[in-house]
Design a protein around this motif. Structure first.
Motif, PDB file in Angstrom:
ATOM      1  N   ALA A  28       0.836  -1.206   0.000  1.00 14.02           N
ATOM      2  CA  ALA A  28       0.000   0.000   0.000  1.00 14.02           C
ATOM      3  C   ALA A  28       0.870   1.254   0.000  1.00 14.02           C
ATOM      4  CB  ALA A  28      -0.917  -0.004   1.211  1.00 14.02           C
ATOM      5  N   GLY A  29       2.007   1.190   0.681  1.00 14.28           N
ATOM      6  CA  GLY A  29       2.922   2.344   0.720  1.00 14.28           C
ATOM      7  C   GLY A  29       3.309   2.768  -0.684  1.00 14.28           C
ATOM      8  N   ARG A  30       3.544   1.795  -1.567  1.00 12.00           N
ATOM      9  CA  ARG A  30       3.913   2.131  -2.960  1.00 12.00           C
ATOM     10  C   ARG A  30       2.696   2.624  -3.738  1.00 12.00           C
ATOM     11  NH1 ARG A  30       6.450  -2.601  -2.876  1.00 12.00           N
ATOM     12  NH2 ARG A  30       4.998  -3.592  -4.302  1.00 12.00           N
ATOM     13  N   GLU A  31       1.564   1.899  -3.569  1.00 13.97           N
ATOM     14  CA  GLU A  31       0.358   2.245  -4.339  1.00 13.97           C
ATOM     15  C   GLU A  31      -0.152   3.649  -4.016  1.00 13.97           C
ATOM     16  OE1 GLU A  31       0.532  -0.049  -6.683  1.00 13.97           O
ATOM     17  OE2 GLU A  31      -1.563  -0.703  -6.592  1.00 13.97           O
ATOM     18  N   LEU A  32       0.084   4.097  -2.781  1.00 12.14           N
ATOM     19  CA  LEU A  32      -0.406   5.421  -2.389  1.00 12.14           C
ATOM     20  C   LEU A  32       0.228   6.536  -3.215  1.00 12.14           C
ATOM     21  CD1 LEU A  32      -0.558   5.117   1.495  1.00 12.14           C
ATOM     22  CD2 LEU A  32      -2.464   5.513  -0.034  1.00 12.14           C
ATOM     23  N   LYS A  33       1.371   6.217  -3.821  1.00 18.10           N
ATOM     24  CA  LYS A  33       2.052   7.249  -4.627  1.00 18.10           C
ATOM     25  C   LYS A  33       1.500   7.317  -6.048  1.00 18.10           C
ATOM     26  CE  LYS A  33       6.197   6.767  -1.922  1.00 18.10           C
ATOM     27  NZ  LYS A  33       7.002   5.608  -1.658  1.00 18.10           N
ATOM     28  N   ASN A  34       0.643   6.346  -6.408  1.00 19.09           N
ATOM     29  CA  ASN A  34       0.105   6.293  -7.770  1.00 19.09           C
ATOM     30  C   ASN A  34      -1.153   7.164  -7.867  1.00 19.09           C
ATOM     31  OD1 ASN A  34      -1.035   5.625 -10.209  1.00 19.09           O
ATOM     32  ND2 ASN A  34      -0.585   3.435 -10.029  1.00 19.09           N
ATOM     33  N   GLU A  35      -0.970   8.390  -8.315  1.00 19.51           N
ATOM     34  CA  GLU A  35      -2.093   9.331  -8.307  1.00 19.51           C
ATOM     35  C   GLU A  35      -3.167   8.971  -9.318  1.00 19.51           C
ATOM     36  OE1 GLU A  35      -0.878  13.378  -8.364  1.00 19.51           O
ATOM     37  OE2 GLU A  35       0.396  13.096  -6.610  1.00 19.51           O
ATOM     38  N   GLN A  36      -2.747   8.405 -10.465  1.00 19.69           N
ATOM     39  CA  GLN A  36      -3.720   8.006 -11.497  1.00 19.69           C
ATOM     40  C   GLN A  36      -4.656   6.934 -10.938  1.00 19.69           C
ATOM     41  OE1 GLN A  36      -3.998   9.117 -14.982  1.00 19.69           O
ATOM     42  NE2 GLN A  36      -5.927   8.126 -14.506  1.00 19.69           N
ATOM     43  N   LEU A  37      -4.061   5.961 -10.248  1.00 27.49           N
ATOM     44  CA  LEU A  37      -4.844   4.880  -9.657  1.00 27.49           C
ATOM     45  C   LEU A  37      -5.864   5.442  -8.671  1.00 27.49           C
ATOM     46  CD1 LEU A  37      -5.058   1.692  -8.938  1.00 27.49           C
ATOM     47  CD2 LEU A  37      -3.635   2.307  -7.012  1.00 27.49           C
ATOM     48  N   ARG A  38      -5.427   6.359  -7.839  1.00 32.57           N
ATOM     49  CA  ARG A  38      -6.324   6.931  -6.838  1.00 32.57           C
ATOM     50  C   ARG A  38      -7.446   7.714  -7.489  1.00 32.57           C
ATOM     51  NH1 ARG A  38      -2.516   9.414  -2.295  1.00 32.57           N
ATOM     52  NH2 ARG A  38      -4.491  10.145  -1.477  1.00 32.57           N
ATOM     53  N   ALA A  39      -7.132   8.430  -8.560  1.00 32.96           N
ATOM     54  CA  ALA A  39      -8.176   9.203  -9.248  1.00 32.96           C
ATOM     55  C   ALA A  39      -9.198   8.248  -9.874  1.00 32.96           C
ATOM     56  CB  ALA A  39      -7.546  10.084 -10.323  1.00 32.96           C
ATOM     57  N   ASN A  40      -8.718   7.180 -10.557  1.00 31.00           N
ATOM     58  CA  ASN A  40      -9.626   6.204 -11.188  1.00 31.00           C
ATOM     59  C   ASN A  40     -10.522   5.556 -10.141  1.00 31.00           C
ATOM     60  OD1 ASN A  40      -8.148   6.745 -13.457  1.00 31.00           O
ATOM     61  ND2 ASN A  40      -7.291   4.701 -13.700  1.00 31.00           N
ATOM     62  N   VAL A 336     -17.195   1.603  -0.284  1.00 33.17           N
ATOM     63  CA  VAL A 336     -17.346   2.602   0.795  1.00 33.17           C
ATOM     64  C   VAL A 336     -16.105   2.665   1.682  1.00 33.17           C
ATOM     65  CG1 VAL A 336     -19.865   2.441   0.901  1.00 33.17           C
ATOM     66  CG2 VAL A 336     -18.493   0.920   2.333  1.00 33.17           C
ATOM     67  N   CYS A 337     -15.112   1.853   1.379  1.00 36.00           N
ATOM     68  CA  CYS A 337     -13.971   1.746   2.304  1.00 36.00           C
ATOM     69  C   CYS A 337     -12.912   2.831   2.024  1.00 36.00           C
ATOM     70  CB  CYS A 337     -13.341   0.362   2.179  1.00 36.00           C
ATOM     71  SG  CYS A 337     -11.873   0.193   3.201  1.00 36.00           S
ATOM     72  N   PRO A 338     -12.594   3.688   3.004  1.00 35.65           N
ATOM     73  CA  PRO A 338     -11.593   4.730   2.768  1.00 35.65           C
ATOM     74  C   PRO A 338     -10.194   4.159   2.531  1.00 35.65           C
ATOM     75  CG  PRO A 338     -12.266   4.700   5.083  1.00 35.65           C
ATOM     76  CD  PRO A 338     -13.155   3.745   4.355  1.00 35.65           C
ATOM     77  N   VAL A 339      -9.905   2.997   3.113  1.00 33.83           N
ATOM     78  CA  VAL A 339      -8.579   2.398   2.923  1.00 33.83           C
ATOM     79  C   VAL A 339      -8.460   1.841   1.502  1.00 33.83           C
ATOM     80  CG1 VAL A 339      -7.008   0.591   3.734  1.00 33.83           C
ATOM     81  CG2 VAL A 339      -8.377   1.867   5.377  1.00 33.83           C
ATOM     82  N   TYR A 340      -9.494   1.103   1.056  1.00 34.59           N
ATOM     83  CA  TYR A 340      -9.481   0.553  -0.297  1.00 34.59           C
ATOM     84  C   TYR A 340      -9.388   1.683  -1.329  1.00 34.59           C
ATOM     85  CZ  TYR A 340     -11.045  -1.595  -4.621  1.00 34.59           C
ATOM     86  OH  TYR A 340     -11.112  -2.012  -5.927  1.00 34.59           O
ATOM     87  N   GLU A 341     -10.150   2.745  -1.094  1.00 37.51           N
ATOM     88  CA  GLU A 341     -10.204   3.840  -2.069  1.00 37.51           C
ATOM     89  C   GLU A 341      -8.823   4.464  -2.295  1.00 37.51           C
ATOM     90  OE1 GLU A 341     -13.429   6.621  -1.327  1.00 37.51           O
ATOM     91  OE2 GLU A 341     -12.266   8.125  -2.413  1.00 37.51           O
ATOM     92  N   ARG A 342      -8.002   4.419  -1.269  1.00 41.72           N
ATOM     93  CA  ARG A 342      -6.671   5.028  -1.408  1.00 41.72           C
ATOM     94  C   ARG A 342      -5.589   4.020  -1.786  1.00 41.72           C
ATOM     95  NH1 ARG A 342     -10.056   7.596   1.358  1.00 41.72           N
ATOM     96  NH2 ARG A 342     -10.075   9.880   1.450  1.00 41.72           N
ATOM     97  N   ALA A 343      -5.681   2.832  -1.203  1.00 38.63           N
ATOM     98  CA  ALA A 343      -4.605   1.856  -1.443  1.00 38.63           C
ATOM     99  C   ALA A 343      -4.840   1.039  -2.711  1.00 38.63           C
ATOM    100  CB  ALA A 343      -4.479   0.924  -0.244  1.00 38.63           C
TER     101      ALA A 343
END
Ligand code: SF4
Length: 586
Positions: A28-40, A336-343
């Motif tokens: 998750a630490g790496r995925e959090l840096k992927n802004e495109q993923l988070r926007a999608n 609805v999960c805030p963790v899933y939405e970001r990671a």
């Protein structure tokens, strides 16, 4: 002499794509840096969430349906052996073949043997979580058989040599232009001028797959539900590719987890209302396919179902955790999960992402499985998943329960035969803290570091970087500047100097303070009394108005009666006129 071993049977844990290769925290630490993923992800989850809220809000009995769904699933878990045998009997009597698989490897091998009998090198597939769990596609590929996914999102994932990141929308992490690029690279015969318009992309996929549907003799599916009292399998889907897979080939092999049963057709009705609303935000899903055995001359004539355990019995043995087996894979908890939405889904390392993945994967593999033991911590315990779940799985409670099991396992109190693991960073920090707080001298030594801490905090009065073991804390949050003085020092000093201070210039004038507070108390008392009086008067006024309304009621009723009488006489008159005209026509 034969030796008979007595005791409980061995617990078999699940294998396959449910065991993470890396801990959630580091992925998750790496995925959090992927802004495109988070926007999608943010866009997609919010859209589905709103659609779901609208259609759920339409049903006055939604809570009753959730309760019914939960109770049916509890019954299934309590009667699982009996219902499985009933399903097997009915499915076999109608011409199907039932196979039992203990784990992912056994399930894959059974499927391979059936495919080999048909002498084919390609099979078509409808999206199935169970086959993703067993890693069937990869396994068949190693054996020289290609498995073609026919669900649009699965096709995108397969062509992009990617992994699904959502149960329902496997390519949720891809946007339209990424999909167009994948099609251009991997889809044979695709129009080189294709745009990223969804309709054009869907049309390209349709052309590509149509030929596969007609050519292939073997199809593989999962199953959303199995009905025990009729031996029926059910699949719900949106694209129609499932209907093609389930009807066109000669041989159909369906993978089903043993927990997917419902006792009767009537029970199915509850889930067919809960599932589409919770998953795609639709009142009804476009395609619901059901098949109960072989019908001569119609549909597959060689019908198989593989009933798969793969850790489900182990999950069933966990009294608190077994409710995870109630899951109908709607994905509402993910949206609805805030963790899933970001990671994102990949961080969970299992085919089951999000809140349900955080409990189901460790339950299937055993929380002692090294990389899955970080999953129960992938939650803020906000409870949104529990609120959204159509079958009322209390995910937060199970998460806390699994965290407890993880701690027990690390300290040698896990399942029988579990060895104590080597202490990790957290154990080391906790052991250090315990030693420090239970020894006054050590604590004193540590307190000498306070000035250094203030220096590290600098001008913004925050420590935002720490070295080594404790660096994990400051990676995501700051530590406030330490105080100038430790409380113990302050206390020592003030206790010793207490009498002197009271006698000196800093002496607190108790009398003045009391007089001041007495005035304040009077002021507060008066303010509360006046507020209470206002409230009383307001309530009395309301009560009087209510009484007036009630008194007016008989009057309104009398006027209504009069109006009714007038209307009735008008209508009788009109009826008479109408009858007259009818008679006149005759
Ligand atoms: S846990 Fe509940 S909300 Fe989450 S996928 Fe399963 S049924 Fe849906």
């Amino acid at each position: 002499m034969t030796v008979t071993q007595l005791g409980m049977p061995k617990v078999f844990h699940g294998t396959g794509n449910i065991v993470a290769e890396e801990s959630f925290t580091s992925f998750a630490g790496r995925e959090l840096k992927n802004e495109q993923l988070r926007a999608n992800l943010g866009f997609a989850t919010h859209t589905i969430r709103e659609k779901r809220a609208n259609v759920v809000g339409e049903l006055p009995d939604w809570e009753d349906l959730r309760t019914a769904g939960s109770e049916i699933k509890q019954e299934v878990m309590a009667r699982l052996p009996e219902l499985l045998e009933q399903f097997e009997k009915n499915f076999t009597e109608r011409g199907g073949h039932v196979h039992w698989a203990r784990d992912a490897d056994e399930a894959n091998q059974i499927a391979l043997d059936i495919i080999r009998e048909q002498e084919v090198e390609e099979v078509i597939k409808i999206k199935s979580m169970a086959t993703q769990e067993t890693g069937l596609n990869e396994f068949l590929e190693e054996q020289g058989i290609s498995a073609v996914e026919t669900d649009l999102a699965e096709e995108i994932v397969q062509m992009g040599e990617d992994k699904p990141s959502h149960i329902l929308v496997p390519a949720i992490h891809r946007n339209r232009s990424e999909i167009r690029d994948i099609f251009l690279k991997k889809m044979p015969g695709v129009n080189p001028d294709i745009s990223d318009n969804p309709a054009e992309l869907a049309e390209a996929s349709r052309h590509h797959l149509r030929e596969k549907f007609f050519r292939n003799k073997v199809a593989i599916s999962g199953a959303n539900f199995g009905v025990a009292d009729s031996g029926t399998l059910t699949i719900v889907e949106s694209e129609g590719n499932g209907r093609m897979c389930l009807t066109l080939p000669d041989t159909l092999i369906s993978f089903m987890g043993i927990e997917k049963l419902v006792p009767t057709f009537q029970d199915l009705e509850v889930f067919l209302q809960l599932l589409p609303r919770s998953s795609t935000g639709e009142r009804m899903n476009p395609y619901t396919s059901m098949w109960s055995g072989v019908t001569p001359g119609d549909g597959p004539q060689n019908l198989h179902v593989i009933l798969m355990d793969n850790g489900r019995t182990a999950a069933l043995a966990d009294e608190m955790g077994r409710q995870a087996l109630h899951c109908i894979r709607c994905s509402a908890c993910m949206n609805v999960c805030p963790v899933y939405e970001r990671a994102g889904g990949h961080a969970y390392g299992s085919v089951y992402p999000g809140p349900i993945g955080a409990i189901l994967s460790p339950l299937l593999t055993g929380v002692e499985a090294e990389e899955n033991n970080s999953l129960p911590y992938a939650s803020s315990l906000c409870g949104a998943c529990y609120e959204a779940c159509p079958v009322k799985i209390n995910i937060p409670d199970v998460l806390v329960h699994l965290r407890g099991k993880d701690v027990d396992a690390k300290h040698g109190k896990g399942e029988e035969g579990t060895k104590r693991q080597a202490p990790d960073q957290m154990d080391a920090i906790m052991a250090g803290a315990k030693a420090m707080f239970s020894n006054s001298k050590l604590l004193g030594l540590a307190e000498r570091g306070l000035p250094a801490g203030r220096l590290a905090a600098g001008r913004d009065h925050k420590i935002n970087w720490l070295p080594g073991l404790v660096g994990g804390w400051t990676k995501y949050r700051d530590i406030p500047e330490p105080p100038k003085q430790a409380f113990r020092h302050w206390w020592k000093k003030n206790k010793k100097n207490g009498s002197k201070q009271r006698a000196g210039s800093e002496k607190v004038d108790i009398d003045a303070l009391m007089a001041k507070n007495a005035g304040l108390a009077d002021q507060l008392h008066n303010q509360h009394a006046s507020e209470a009086q206002d409230q009383r008067e307001g309530a009395e006024k309301q009560a009087q108005e209510l009484k007036k309304e009630q008194r007016r009621d008989p009057e309104i009723a009398r006027r209504e009666n009069e109006l009714l009488k007038d209307t009735e006489s008008d209508s009788a008159e009109n009826q008479g006129k109408a009858q007259g005209s009818q008679e006149g026509r005759d």
